[in-house]
Design a protein around this motif. Structure first.
Motif, PDB file in Angstrom:
ATOM      1  N   LYS A  53      21.531  -5.387   3.866  1.00  0.00           N
ATOM      2  CA  LYS A  53      22.979  -5.247   4.024  1.00  0.00           C
ATOM      3  C   LYS A  53      23.322  -4.522   5.320  1.00  0.00           C
ATOM      4  O   LYS A  53      24.266  -4.878   6.003  1.00  0.00           O
ATOM      5  CB  LYS A  53      23.581  -4.493   2.834  1.00  0.00           C
ATOM      6  N   THR A  54      22.545  -3.500   5.651  1.00  0.00           N
ATOM      7  CA  THR A  54      22.797  -2.765   6.892  1.00  0.00           C
ATOM      8  C   THR A  54      22.578  -3.661   8.097  1.00  0.00           C
ATOM      9  O   THR A  54      23.362  -3.647   9.046  1.00  0.00           O
ATOM     10  CB  THR A  54      21.881  -1.531   6.981  1.00  0.00           C
ATOM     11  N   ALA A  55      21.534  -4.482   8.052  1.00  0.00           N
ATOM     12  CA  ALA A  55      21.274  -5.407   9.161  1.00  0.00           C
ATOM     13  C   ALA A  55      22.391  -6.433   9.279  1.00  0.00           C
ATOM     14  O   ALA A  55      22.790  -6.793  10.391  1.00  0.00           O
ATOM     15  CB  ALA A  55      19.924  -6.089   8.963  1.00  0.00           C
ATOM     16  N   ASP A  56      22.919  -6.897   8.151  1.00  0.00           N
ATOM     17  CA  ASP A  56      24.025  -7.855   8.180  1.00  0.00           C
ATOM     18  C   ASP A  56      25.280  -7.231   8.781  1.00  0.00           C
ATOM     19  O   ASP A  56      25.987  -7.866   9.568  1.00  0.00           O
ATOM     20  CB  ASP A  56      24.330  -8.369   6.772  1.00  0.00           C
ATOM     21  N   VAL A  57      25.547  -5.992   8.410  1.00  0.00           N
ATOM     22  CA  VAL A  57      26.728  -5.297   8.945  1.00  0.00           C
ATOM     23  C   VAL A  57      26.584  -5.106  10.454  1.00  0.00           C
ATOM     24  O   VAL A  57      27.531  -5.322  11.209  1.00  0.00           O
ATOM     25  CB  VAL A  57      26.931  -3.949   8.226  1.00  0.00           C
TER      26      VAL A  57
END
Length: 115
Positions: free
Chosen positions: A45-49
């Motif tokens: 999720k952090t990489a997507d953000v």
């Protein structure tokens, strides 16, 4: 308005550089620090953000650069159809054409005397 848009461009460029530097293409970077199981957002999720933030900031930077061209100062001469950015209030002067200096007539070569 041009100064305001320029300041926004600088701020967005700095934020974009920070977001890109946080990312790591091999799964490291900021996302690697959130690997514990008790986190609300996981690593993915952090990489997507971060990826969405990168694309968003790049788009905003592109739009701001295009907007800045509309507010560039000194466009009045081009908009008037002159095709130049010279000052329209400048005094128009003409420089007189200069005459080429007259060349002296060629002197005939002296014939050697046959003595």
């Amino acid at each position: 308005m041009f100064v305001f848009v320029t300041v926004l461009i600088i701020v967005v460029a700095i934020l974009l550089a920070i977001v890109v530097l946080i990312q790591n293409s091999k799964g490291g970077g900021l996302a690697a620090n959130f690997a514990s199981q008790n986190q609300v957002m996981g690593v993915r999720k952090t990489a997507d953000v971060l990826e969405k933030a990168t694309w968003t900031l790049a788009g905003v930077l592109l739009v701001l650069c295009l907007v800045a061209t509309a507010f560039t100062p000194g466009r009045t001469a081009v908009e008037n159809g002159n095709g130049t950015q010279l000052d329209p209030n400048a005094i128009k002067t003409t420089v007189p054409a200069q005459q080429a200096p007259a060349m002296p007539a060629a002197q005939p070569a002296e014939q050697p005397s046959a003595n």
